[in-house]
Design a protein around this motif. Structure first.
Motif, PDB file in Angstrom:
ATOM      1  N   UNK A   1      21.558  -8.865  14.599  1.00  0.00           N
ATOM      2  CA  UNK A   1      22.101  -7.507  14.576  1.00  0.00           C
ATOM      3  C   UNK A   1      23.054  -7.314  15.753  1.00  0.00           C
ATOM      4  N   UNK A   2      24.202  -6.709  15.471  1.00  0.00           N
ATOM      5  CA  UNK A   2      25.149  -6.410  16.542  1.00  0.00           C
ATOM      6  C   UNK A   2      24.712  -5.134  17.259  1.00  0.00           C
ATOM      7  N   UNK A   3      25.189  -4.970  18.484  1.00  0.00           N
ATOM      8  CA  UNK A   3      24.859  -3.751  19.213  1.00  0.00           C
ATOM      9  C   UNK A   3      25.404  -2.516  18.501  1.00  0.00           C
ATOM     10  N   UNK A   4      26.531  -2.664  17.807  1.00  0.00           N
ATOM     11  CA  UNK A   4      27.119  -1.538  17.091  1.00  0.00           C
ATOM     12  C   UNK A   4      26.191  -1.016  16.002  1.00  0.00           C
ATOM     13  N   UNK A   5      25.345  -1.886  15.459  1.00  0.00           N
ATOM     14  CA  UNK A   5      24.444  -1.499  14.370  1.00  0.00           C
ATOM     15  C   UNK A   5      23.025  -1.212  14.845  1.00  0.00           C
ATOM     16  N   UNK A   6      22.801  -1.277  16.150  1.00  0.00           N
ATOM     17  CA  UNK A   6      21.457  -1.091  16.697  1.00  0.00           C
ATOM     18  C   UNK A   6      21.267   0.366  17.124  1.00  0.00           C
ATOM     19  N   UNK A   7      20.138   0.978  16.794  1.00  0.00           N
ATOM     20  CA  UNK A   7      19.884   2.348  17.279  1.00  0.00           C
ATOM     21  C   UNK A   7      19.947   2.381  18.805  1.00  0.00           C
ATOM     22  N   UNK A   8      20.492   3.462  19.345  1.00  0.00           N
ATOM     23  CA  UNK A   8      20.707   3.550  20.789  1.00  0.00           C
ATOM     24  C   UNK A   8      19.403   3.422  21.571  1.00  0.00           C
ATOM     25  N   UNK A   9      18.331   4.021  21.054  1.00  0.00           N
ATOM     26  CA  UNK A   9      17.046   3.928  21.744  1.00  0.00           C
ATOM     27  C   UNK A   9      16.547   2.496  21.812  1.00  0.00           C
ATOM     28  N   UNK A  10      16.737   1.757  20.731  1.00  0.00           N
ATOM     29  CA  UNK A  10      16.322   0.352  20.698  1.00  0.00           C
ATOM     30  C   UNK A  10      17.168  -0.482  21.662  1.00  0.00           C
ATOM     31  N   UNK A  11      18.459  -0.194  21.701  1.00  0.00           N
ATOM     32  CA  UNK A  11      19.351  -0.886  22.637  1.00  0.00           C
ATOM     33  C   UNK A  11      18.884  -0.673  24.073  1.00  0.00           C
ATOM     34  N   UNK A  12      18.583   0.574  24.418  1.00  0.00           N
ATOM     35  CA  UNK A  12      18.153   0.874  25.781  1.00  0.00           C
ATOM     36  C   UNK A  12      16.791   0.260  26.095  1.00  0.00           C
ATOM     37  N   UNK A  13      15.910   0.202  25.087  1.00  0.00           N
ATOM     38  CA  UNK A  13      14.635  -0.486  25.287  1.00  0.00           C
ATOM     39  C   UNK A  13      14.863  -1.958  25.614  1.00  0.00           C
ATOM     40  N   UNK A  14      15.824  -2.570  24.931  1.00  0.00           N
ATOM     41  CA  UNK A  14      16.135  -3.984  25.184  1.00  0.00           C
ATOM     42  C   UNK A  14      16.719  -4.181  26.580  1.00  0.00           C
ATOM     43  N   UNK A  15      17.556  -3.224  27.009  1.00  0.00           N
ATOM     44  CA  UNK A  15      18.122  -3.306  28.355  1.00  0.00           C
ATOM     45  C   UNK A  15      16.996  -3.216  29.388  1.00  0.00           C
ATOM     46  N   UNK A  16      16.086  -2.261  29.181  1.00  0.00           N
ATOM     47  CA  UNK A  16      14.991  -2.014  30.137  1.00  0.00           C
ATOM     48  C   UNK A  16      13.787  -2.896  29.820  1.00  0.00           C
ATOM     49  N   UNK A  17      14.044  -4.177  29.657  1.00  0.00           N
ATOM     50  CA  UNK A  17      12.968  -5.102  29.302  1.00  0.00           C
ATOM     51  C   UNK A  17      13.052  -6.354  30.162  1.00  0.00           C
ATOM     52  N   UNK A  18      12.146  -7.276  29.918  1.00  0.00           N
ATOM     53  CA  UNK A  18      12.127  -8.510  30.676  1.00  0.00           C
ATOM     54  C   UNK A  18      13.084  -9.560  30.166  1.00  0.00           C
ATOM     55  N   UNK A  19      13.777  -9.294  29.062  1.00  0.00           N
ATOM     56  CA  UNK A  19      14.715 -10.289  28.534  1.00  0.00           C
ATOM     57  C   UNK A  19      16.017 -10.258  29.327  1.00  0.00           C
ATOM     58  N   UNK A  20      16.760 -11.354  29.257  1.00  0.00           N
ATOM     59  CA  UNK A  20      17.972 -11.505  30.074  1.00  0.00           C
ATOM     60  C   UNK A  20      19.110 -10.620  29.566  1.00  0.00           C
ATOM     61  N   UNK A  21      19.257 -10.529  28.263  1.00  0.00           N
ATOM     62  CA  UNK A  21      20.340  -9.727  27.678  1.00  0.00           C
ATOM     63  C   UNK A  21      19.766  -8.686  26.723  1.00  0.00           C
ATOM     64  N   UNK A  22      20.479  -7.558  26.566  1.00  0.00           N
ATOM     65  CA  UNK A  22      21.776  -7.200  27.149  1.00  0.00           C
ATOM     66  C   UNK A  22      21.647  -6.842  28.629  1.00  0.00           C
ATOM     67  N   UNK A  23      22.659  -7.287  29.378  1.00  0.00           N
ATOM     68  CA  UNK A  23      22.669  -7.013  30.813  1.00  0.00           C
ATOM     69  C   UNK A  23      23.895  -6.175  31.177  1.00  0.00           C
ATOM     70  N   UNK A  24      24.290  -6.218  32.442  1.00  0.00           N
ATOM     71  CA  UNK A  24      25.326  -5.315  32.944  1.00  0.00           C
ATOM     72  C   UNK A  24      26.627  -5.329  32.181  1.00  0.00           C
ATOM     73  N   UNK A  25      27.111  -6.509  31.811  1.00  0.00           N
ATOM     74  CA  UNK A  25      28.387  -6.589  31.110  1.00  0.00           C
ATOM     75  C   UNK A  25      28.358  -5.905  29.758  1.00  0.00           C
ATOM     76  N   UNK A  26      27.280  -6.134  29.009  1.00  0.00           N
ATOM     77  CA  UNK A  26      27.159  -5.506  27.692  1.00  0.00           C
ATOM     78  C   UNK A  26      27.005  -3.994  27.819  1.00  0.00           C
ATOM     79  N   UNK A  27      26.201  -3.565  28.780  1.00  0.00           N
ATOM     80  CA  UNK A  27      25.991  -2.122  28.977  1.00  0.00           C
ATOM     81  C   UNK A  27      27.302  -1.452  29.381  1.00  0.00           C
ATOM     82  N   UNK A  28      28.073  -2.099  30.255  1.00  0.00           N
ATOM     83  CA  UNK A  28      29.369  -1.540  30.662  1.00  0.00           C
ATOM     84  C   UNK A  28      30.291  -1.401  29.455  1.00  0.00           C
ATOM     85  N   UNK A  29      30.334  -2.412  28.609  1.00  0.00           N
ATOM     86  CA  UNK A  29      31.204  -2.360  27.437  1.00  0.00           C
ATOM     87  C   UNK A  29      30.795  -1.220  26.506  1.00  0.00           C
ATOM     88  N   UNK A  30      29.493  -1.029  26.317  1.00  0.00           N
ATOM     89  CA  UNK A  30      29.015   0.078  25.473  1.00  0.00           C
ATOM     90  C   UNK A  30      29.394   1.415  26.103  1.00  0.00           C
TER      91      UNK A  30
END
Length: 197
Positions: A1-30
């Motif tokens: 799934x692309x970030x464009x198709x991901x619910x915003x809450x789910x995207x932010x959950x992924x950012x605020x998690x132990x996984x490496x991505x999405x990180x700063x570059x992806x968040x800045x682009x969004x």
């Protein structure tokens, strides 16, 4: 799934998690894509009001360009996550050629995002100057988001330069980063001045 198709809450959950991505570059682009969307919205609201044919034509062109920039920034968010993952994979191999290729890619992607954010800021000058007054504050917010995203992207570029051995690549990306940041600051100043009139 692309970030464009991901619910915003789910995207932010992924950012605020132990996984490496999405990180700063992806968040800045969004974030830059959100800034573009706000400026685009002001164009749409303005096109529904009374204005000259010439101004309407200009705002339609700006709106179309902002749509392209928004979509490009969302694609760059995906590219950034892939690039960051590739850096980790390259370091696991220990192969210097792979590491260098991945390091360059993980620096080129946020540089591209910074330059697209700069394009958004340049359009924000027009939107804040010619937008319908009731909506112009939204374009100012869009410009501020685009500038924050530009600065964040440039920060990522500068942080990643230490991984790159090729001095000519480092010099080029460093210069592009400096130029994008300076031009972005100038465009933001103009957009905010327009919005405060």
């Amino acid at each position: 799934m692309t970030f464009a198709n991901q619910p915003i809450g789910e995207f932010l959950d992924d950012v605020a998690s132990g996984q490496v991505t999405p990180s700063g570059g992806a968040v800045a682009a969004v974030g830059g894509a959100m800034g573009a969307a706000l400026c685009e919205m002001v164009c749409i609201h303005t096109l529904g009001s009374d204005q000259s044919e010439r101004e309407a034509g200009e705002l339609r062109e700006v709106s179309d360009a902002l749509t392209d920039h928004r979509e490009r920034l969302l694609a760059l968010a995906d590219e950034d996550a892939a690039a960051v993952d590739a850096v980790g994979a390259a370091f696991e191999t220990g192969d210097d050629t792979q590491i260098q290729a991945a390091a360059k890619r993980s620096t080129e992607v946020p540089m591209a995002a910074a330059e697209v954010c700069l394009a958004v800021l340049k359009h924000a000058r027009t939107v804040t100057a010619k937008g319908t007054p009731v909506a112009v504050p939204d374009a100012a917010v869009g410009a501020l988001l685009a500038m924050a995203a530009l600065q964040a992207s440039v920060s990522t570029v500068r942080a990643n330069l230490d991984m790159i051995d090729d001095e000519s690549v480092v010099a080029e990306l460093s210069q592009r980063a400096d130029e994008a940041e300076a031009a972005g600051e100038a465009a933001l100043d103009e957009a905010i001045t327009n919005a405060e009139r």
